[in-house]
Design an enzyme around this catalytic site. Structure first.
Site, mmCIF file in Angstrom:
data_model
loop_
_atom_site.group_PDB
_atom_site.id
_atom_site.type_symbol
_atom_site.label_atom_id
_atom_site.label_comp_id
_atom_site.label_asym_id
_atom_site.label_seq_id
_atom_site.Cartn_x
_atom_site.Cartn_y
_atom_site.Cartn_z
ATOM 1 N N ARG A 69 0.857 -1.187 0.000
ATOM 2 C CA ARG A 69 0.000 0.000 0.000
ATOM 3 C C ARG A 69 0.895 1.240 0.000
ATOM 4 N NH1 ARG A 69 -2.571 3.007 4.811
ATOM 5 N NH2 ARG A 69 -3.856 4.528 3.705
ATOM 6 N N HIS A 113 -3.096 10.974 0.920
ATOM 7 C CA HIS A 113 -2.552 10.727 2.260
ATOM 8 C C HIS A 113 -1.999 12.060 2.779
ATOM 9 C CE1 HIS A 113 -0.995 7.340 5.025
ATOM 10 N NE2 HIS A 113 -0.685 8.475 5.634
ATOM 11 N N GLU A 158 -7.415 8.228 6.458
ATOM 12 C CA GLU A 158 -7.738 8.820 7.759
ATOM 13 C C GLU A 158 -8.249 10.256 7.684
ATOM 14 O OE1 GLU A 158 -4.375 8.428 10.389
ATOM 15 O OE2 GLU A 158 -4.482 6.253 10.417
ATOM 16 N N ASN A 282 -7.316 1.463 9.969
ATOM 17 C CA ASN A 282 -6.010 1.629 10.609
ATOM 18 C C ASN A 282 -6.209 1.563 12.111
ATOM 19 O OD1 ASN A 282 -5.085 2.119 8.050
ATOM 20 N ND2 ASN A 282 -4.532 4.261 8.390
ATOM 21 N N TYR A 284 -4.222 1.747 15.841
ATOM 22 C CA TYR A 284 -3.033 1.985 16.659
ATOM 23 C C TYR A 284 -3.274 1.688 18.139
ATOM 24 C CZ TYR A 284 -0.552 3.479 12.584
ATOM 25 O OH TYR A 284 0.066 3.449 11.362
ATOM 26 N N GLU A 345 -3.257 -0.315 8.133
ATOM 27 C CA GLU A 345 -2.083 0.124 8.908
ATOM 28 C C GLU A 345 -2.176 -0.433 10.311
ATOM 29 O OE1 GLU A 345 -1.209 4.366 9.206
ATOM 30 O OE2 GLU A 345 -1.709 4.632 7.094
HETATM 31 C C1 GBH Z 1 -1.186 7.058 10.790
HETATM 32 O O1 GBH Z 1 -1.879 7.943 11.597
HETATM 33 C C2 GBH Z 1 -0.863 7.677 9.480
HETATM 34 O O2 GBH Z 1 -1.734 7.195 8.465
HETATM 35 C C3 GBH Z 1 0.570 7.525 9.051
HETATM 36 O O3 GBH Z 1 0.858 8.414 8.029
HETATM 37 C C4 GBH Z 1 1.474 7.717 10.252
HETATM 38 O O4 GBH Z 1 2.814 7.737 9.906
HETATM 39 C C5 GBH Z 1 1.204 6.602 11.209
HETATM 40 O O5 GBH Z 1 -0.142 6.499 11.499
HETATM 41 C C6 GBH Z 1 1.972 6.721 12.500
HETATM 42 O O6 GBH Z 1 1.650 7.885 13.176
HETATM 43 O O7 GBH Z 1 -2.476 9.864 21.976
HETATM 44 O O8 GBH Z 1 -1.875 7.689 22.723
HETATM 45 O O9 GBH Z 1 -4.169 8.134 22.180
HETATM 46 C C7 GBH Z 1 -2.103 7.486 12.900
HETATM 47 C C8 GBH Z 1 -2.986 8.360 13.711
HETATM 48 C C9 GBH Z 1 -3.177 9.547 15.725
HETATM 49 C C10 GBH Z 1 -3.022 7.159 15.826
HETATM 50 C C11 GBH Z 1 -2.770 9.635 17.140
HETATM 51 C C12 GBH Z 1 -2.674 7.253 17.292
HETATM 52 C C13 GBH Z 1 -2.895 8.853 19.266
HETATM 53 C C14 GBH Z 1 -2.474 7.886 20.257
HETATM 54 N N1 GBH Z 1 -2.649 8.356 15.104
HETATM 55 N N2 GBH Z 1 -3.191 8.463 17.871
HETATM 56 S S1 GBH Z 1 -2.753 8.430 21.927
#
Ligand code: GBH
Length: 438
Positions: A69, A113, A158, A282, A284, A345
């Site tokens: 991707r 993006h 996103e 995605n 995280y 992601e």
């Molecule tokens: C993605 O965004 C993007 O698509 C990518 O470009 C980027 O490099 C990658 O992730 C890594 O950042 O404050 O502890 O609750 C991710 C969006 C926003 C996910 C902030 C985690 C906060 C965690 N992120 N979020 S916390």
């Protein structure tokens, strides 16, 4: 075929910012403004993927992934965002796609993006409804050239994060601090998705997706005020961008003092809610929220923070089971309206540097991946139709406002030289991908 891949984005890896006719994007502008990105880092050179892409394709082939991707830089193919085409820009993606196909790697292209052409920002960016139409024209151009070899298209990455960081809080380009007045940027992105979907299909794209960032929301307690706060946060982060796509309607925004989503015109929701071939998700981390303190809080929730879990170099909590919770929760929420899911992601930053032996011992990333792959398996076993999983990211890269300080790669990049070193996690994932039962 289940798609196992790695993910990247144009501004984060390509470099060659002023080469072969590329136009300026909002991230070129923003990263060159003092104080916006840590230590003044920019994506001018980044991983120099624009020149080193054959090596990067080889790294993926050797890793054993069957999909990649990547994102197309809008201003590389349309320097002013619309109008005059830059043939050299299209040629770059043409070469990359050929290289991927020759290596047996299925290309999945994201159109947007976060790197809006600066000329479109000068006309209002995503606050301007016309940007949606320009995205569709750009989609048609890209697909006419590439859809014969690129089966999978992702319109946006996103839109929630782009709206919040770019337009509400200003920590990302274009750096606006509009708070709730940023909401038209949500609707215009979604409208752009819908119009781009039509354009992509007309140009022969076989599969059209959108990628949203989702987070399971945990109320801090069972108290009604905390439950209401969790519901409000869930609405903003998760429902605002997915209900219109899958249900054809915006969620109730009354917790935000709004009677209806702003900027919506008759007919827009029909355009937005066209059938999707898949939903990119995605993941995280989860988010814990509580009722806000004070008499007139600006938002109906407050971040309560998550403790008791390991954290990444970024400080984000590592909660692998949150991926299972998220996917099964989406299935419960949307039922048959949920299309096949692709985890587009998932990954973590770690303080990776090669040791004296030259090896990057990123055991924490191995643990992260192993945990999340177990959670993925559990979600599939629970009946969620997941069809792909992409690690963020192939390479250490330009991590937006953090510059080169947060390393997310399976492959270490020495930024002064561009030298690539596969980390221990790369070798671990290679073994994983070789095992037939996964
Ligand atoms: C993605 O965004 C993007 O698509 C990518 O470009 C980027 O490099 C990658 O992730 C890594 O950042 O404050 O502890 O609750 C991710 C969006 C926003 C996910 C902030 C985690 C906060 C965690 N992120 N979020 S916390």
């Amino acid at each position: 075929m289940f798609l196992w891949g790695t993910a990247t984005a144009a501004y984060q890896i390509e470099g060659a910012a002023a080469e072969d006719g590329r136009g300026r994007s909002i991230w070129d502008t923003f990263s060159h403004e003092p104080g916006k990105v840590r230590d003044g880092h920019t994506g001018d050179i980044a991983c120099d993927h624009y020149h080193r892409w054959p090596e990067d394709v080889r790294l993926m082939a050797d890793l054993g992934v069957n999909s990649y991707r990547f994102s197309i830089s809008w201003s590389r193919v349309l320097p002013a965002g619309r109008g005059a085409v830059n043939p050299a820009g299209l040629d770059f993606y043409d070469r990359l796609v050929d290289g991927l196909c020759a290596a047996g790697i299925v290309p999945a292209a994201t159109l947007f993006h976060w790197d809006l052409p600066q000329a479109l920002e000068d006309e209002g960016g995503w606050l301007n409804r016309d940007t949606a139409r320009h995205l569709a024209d750009y989609a048609a151009l890209a697909a006419e050239r590439l859809a014969d070899r690129v089966p999978m298209w992702i319109t946006l990455n996103e839109p929630f994060i782009h709206m919040v960081f770019g337009y509400a809080l200003g920590t990302h380009a274009p750096g606006r601090t509009l708070f709730l007045d940023a909401l038209p940027a949500a609707h215009h992105q979604l409208l752009g998705h819908g119009l781009a979907t039509q354009a992509l299909r007309a140009a022969g794209a076989r599969q059209v997706l959108i990628t949203n960032n989702h987070s399971p929301v945990w109320p801090d307690s069972g108290a009604p005020a905390d439950l209401a706060a969790a519901e409000a946060y869930d609405t903003l982060h998760n429902r605002l961008f997915t209900d219109p796509l899958l249900l054809g309607a915006y969620p109730d925004l009354s917790a935000f003092g709004l009677e209806a989503a702003p900027a919506v015109r008759d007919g827009d929701l029909e355009i937005i809610a066209q059938p999707l071939d898949g939903l990119g998700v995605n993941y995280y981390n989860p988010t814990r929220v509580r009722a806000p303190a004070g008499d007139a809080p600006p938002l109906p929730f407050e971040d309560a923070g998550i403790t008791g879990h390991p954290t990444t170099a970024f400080g984000w909590p590592v909660v692998p089971d949150g991926l299972r919770e998220l996917l099964t929760g989406m299935k419960d929420r949307y039922g048959d309206a949920l299309p096949p899911v692709y985890v587009t992601e998932n990954g973590c930053s770690q303080p990776d540097e090669p040791g004296p032996d030259g090896v990057v011992h990123d055991q924490a990333r191995i643990d992260f991946l192993a945990g999340h792959l177990d959670a993925l398996r559990a979600a599939r076993d629970a009946g969620v139709d997941v069809r792909g999983y992409y690690v963020w990211s192939l390479l250490d890269n330009f991590e937006w406002a953090e510059g080169y300080h947060q390393r997310f790669g399976l492959v270490h990049v020495d930024f002064p030289t561009g030298h690539r070193t596969p980390k221990a996690s790369y070798h671990w994932l290679k073994e994983f991908l070789r095992t037939p039962e996964r």
